[in-house]
Scaffold this active site. Structure first.
Site, PDB file in Angstrom:
ATOM      1  N   SER A  34      -9.906  -0.566   7.184  1.00  0.00           N
ATOM      2  CA  SER A  34      -9.326  -0.394   5.849  1.00  0.00           C
ATOM      3  C   SER A  34      -8.627  -1.612   5.254  1.00  0.00           C
ATOM      4  O   SER A  34      -8.217  -1.580   4.100  1.00  0.00           O
ATOM      5  CB  SER A  34      -8.351   0.789   5.848  1.00  0.00           C
ATOM      6  OG  SER A  34      -9.065   1.989   5.911  1.00  0.00           O
TER       7      SER A  34
ATOM      8  N   LYS B  16       0.850  -1.198   0.000  1.00  0.00           N
ATOM      9  CA  LYS B  16       0.000   0.000   0.000  1.00  0.00           C
ATOM     10  C   LYS B  16       0.884   1.245   0.000  1.00  0.00           C
ATOM     11  O   LYS B  16       1.879   1.301   0.723  1.00  0.00           O
ATOM     12  CB  LYS B  16      -0.909  -0.025   1.237  1.00  0.00           C
ATOM     13  CG  LYS B  16      -1.946   1.094   1.291  1.00  0.00           C
ATOM     14  CD  LYS B  16      -2.852   0.923   2.511  1.00  0.00           C
ATOM     15  CE  LYS B  16      -3.900   2.012   2.610  1.00  0.00           C
ATOM     16  NZ  LYS B  16      -4.776   1.823   3.786  1.00  0.00           N
TER      17      LYS B  16
ATOM     18  N   SER C 207      -9.708   1.793   3.001  1.00  0.00           N
ATOM     19  CA  SER C 207      -8.869   2.567   2.100  1.00  0.00           C
ATOM     20  C   SER C 207      -7.844   1.740   1.339  1.00  0.00           C
ATOM     21  O   SER C 207      -7.226   2.216   0.389  1.00  0.00           O
ATOM     22  CB  SER C 207      -8.145   3.651   2.901  1.00  0.00           C
ATOM     23  OG  SER C 207      -7.275   3.055   3.854  1.00  0.00           O
TER      24      SER C 207
END
EC number: 6.3.5.7
Length: 482
Positions: free
Chosen positions: A174, A75, A150
């Site tokens: 997330s 990420k 997210s």
């Protein structure tokens, strides 16, 4: 794409090389990316360099770990030295970190192959990956729908088989919510189990890095590699790390499971409730004893979170002033430069949360909002503590709905925030939580079952998750990508 253990076996048997596995992943990314858009940056050169080093070790008959030569996505809010780290924000458009995060350093040292940095909601603020300043990631099961957020890029990349596993961060759901929406396994570890050094902070008392995989075993292997004490992170726990794969037991005999009553109410899609209830019946068939558990303050997690997290974010994001890095808008005065840079560099959701946080921390409102939210947080933790006196693992839906269409909730922040209704209380209490695939709705969209255990009892999650997974076929389903 095969599992970590299968690929490891192929490598040590010299059936395939790490370079071949990496090349295959990069080719898959090139073919799939125009549709899914999981990655913000592809690190092909670094990936092939790492893979070559793994092949040289194998040729020299040196021992390699399970993750050596395995393609992994990271990420893009984890610092990677010499490689752009944007956090999905225009304000960090040209930022190349001078240091490596602890988790990526650990993976690098054992030969895991980073194939790229995955897309996310800006600064990890969002539940759909639509808040990225660069692109909207699609759900591999239906390209018109969101992958969740997210960490939507990481979840979509694993679901689309662009990488074997990926790392995400979880502040209020997330990792688990996108895992549910994309039909993969996602784990948020106990707060402090995995170092946050090099993770760009959103809510410092809530953020935790964790893995995505297509199987529970893959997630257990990655957690074993990234967990552990780090002197660079003051919240890091100084504890021995077990071999998490030893908890992968197909039997649930003697395991006590509690159903969180408060999660089966208003706002939960009927198909999600039905599917999760069937999964719970399956857990019972595997030998677990099931009881209903009340966590009366669970429902207050969402309002408490949207005071605590923005408060921490408003402080954490104050550092983006364009003086030393990031984009800069020229102006006549320093204050004007700050204002113009932040106005242009931050997206609307980030600005909204900074405003909320600044308000709740301001004189006259601090006690009424922030302190009260922290008291609610303590009460939520007490509810969990009481529940774990009688059960080993708690279960509930991961998300109240399946994946929604892109654009459907962008003008309704409250509706978007409700996506994390089931996951937020777990962060507030600092507990480990894992989402595993447990079925599909009528449109073929994945549904996730959330498992929650007490602090540092990830092993119980792996036991329950693995037993369920091995007795079902959900994890073997693949999205209909061309």
């Amino acid at each position: 794409m095969a599992s970590i253990r299968e690929l490891h076996q192929q490598l040590i048997n010299k059936e395939r090389s790490a370079v071949e596995i990496t090349t295959e992943a990069l080719e898959r990314i090139a073919a799939i990316e125009p549709q899914v858009k999981s990655f913000l940056c592809i690190t092909a050169d670094r990936a092939l360099e790492t893979a070559k080093a793994v092949d040289q070790k194998i040729a020299a008959k040196e021992e390699i770990g399970l993750l050596a030569g395995i393609p992994i996505g990271i990420k893009d809010n984890m610092s990677t030295k010499g490689i752009p780290t944007t956090c999905g924000s225009r304000i960090l458009e040209n930022f190349i970190p001078p240091y490596e995060s602890t988790v990526t350093q650990k993976l690098q040292e054992i030969g895991a192959v980073m194939v790229g940095k995955t897309n996310l909601d800006e600064f990890a603020m969002g539940s759909s990956t639509e808040n990225s300043g660069y692109q909207v990631t699609a759900n591999p099961w239906d390209l018109e729908r969101v992958p969740g957020g997210s960490s939507g890029g990481s979840a979509a990349a694993v679901a689309a088989e662009e990488c074997v596993v990926a790392l995400g961060s979880d502040t209020g759901g997330s990792i688990r919510q996108p895992a549910s929406l994309c039909g993969v396994v996602g784990l948020k570890p106990t707060y402090g189990l995995v170092s946050r050094f090099g993770l760009v902070a959103y809510g410092s008392s809530l953020d935790q890095i964790g893995p995505f995989g297509r199987t529970v075993e893959d997630v257990a292997i990655v957690l074993g590699a990234i967990a552990g004490y780090d002197a660079k992170d003051s919240t890091s726990l100084k504890l021995p790390i077990p071999d998490y794969t030893t908890f992968l037991n197909p039997s649930l005999k003697g395991v006590k499971i509690g159903i969180i009553e408060e999660t089966f109410g208003e706002g939960l899609d009927s198909i999600v409730a039905e599917t999760v209830n069937k999964a719970i019946e399956q857990l019972q068939a595997l030998g677990a004893t099931i009881e209903r558990i009340s966590c009366p303050r669970f429902r207050y997690g969402l309002p408490a979170y949207y005071i605590i997290a923005p408060s921490e974010a408003s402080a954490n994001l104050a550092r983006y002033d364009a003086v030393k890095y990031g984009i800069r808008e020229e102006a006549a005065t320093l204050l004007e430069m700050y204002n113009k840079t932040r106005a242009k560099g931050f997206g609307s959701e980030v600005k909204r949360r900074i405003m909320i946080g600044t308000y709740t921390l301001s004189a006259g409102y601090y006690d009424a909002y922030y302190l009260k939210a922290q008291k609610v947080r303590t009460l939520i933790k007490q509810d969990f503590d009481k529940a774990f006196e009688s059960v080993d693992v708690l279960v509930c839906p991961t998300s109240p709905t399946t994946a929604f269409k892109a654009g459907e909730k962008t003008d309704d922040p409250l509706s978007m925030y409700l996506s994390d209704l089931m996951t937020i209380p777990v962060n507030l209490a600092g507990l480990p939580g894992m989402s595993i695939p447990c079925g599909f709705d009528q449109q073929g969209l994945p549904i996730g079952l959330q498992l929650v255990s007490n602090v540092l009892e990830e092993g119980k999650l792996f036991n329950v998750g693995y037993a369920y997974e091995q007795s079902t076929e959900w994890h073997k389903q693949k999205p209909p990508l061309k």
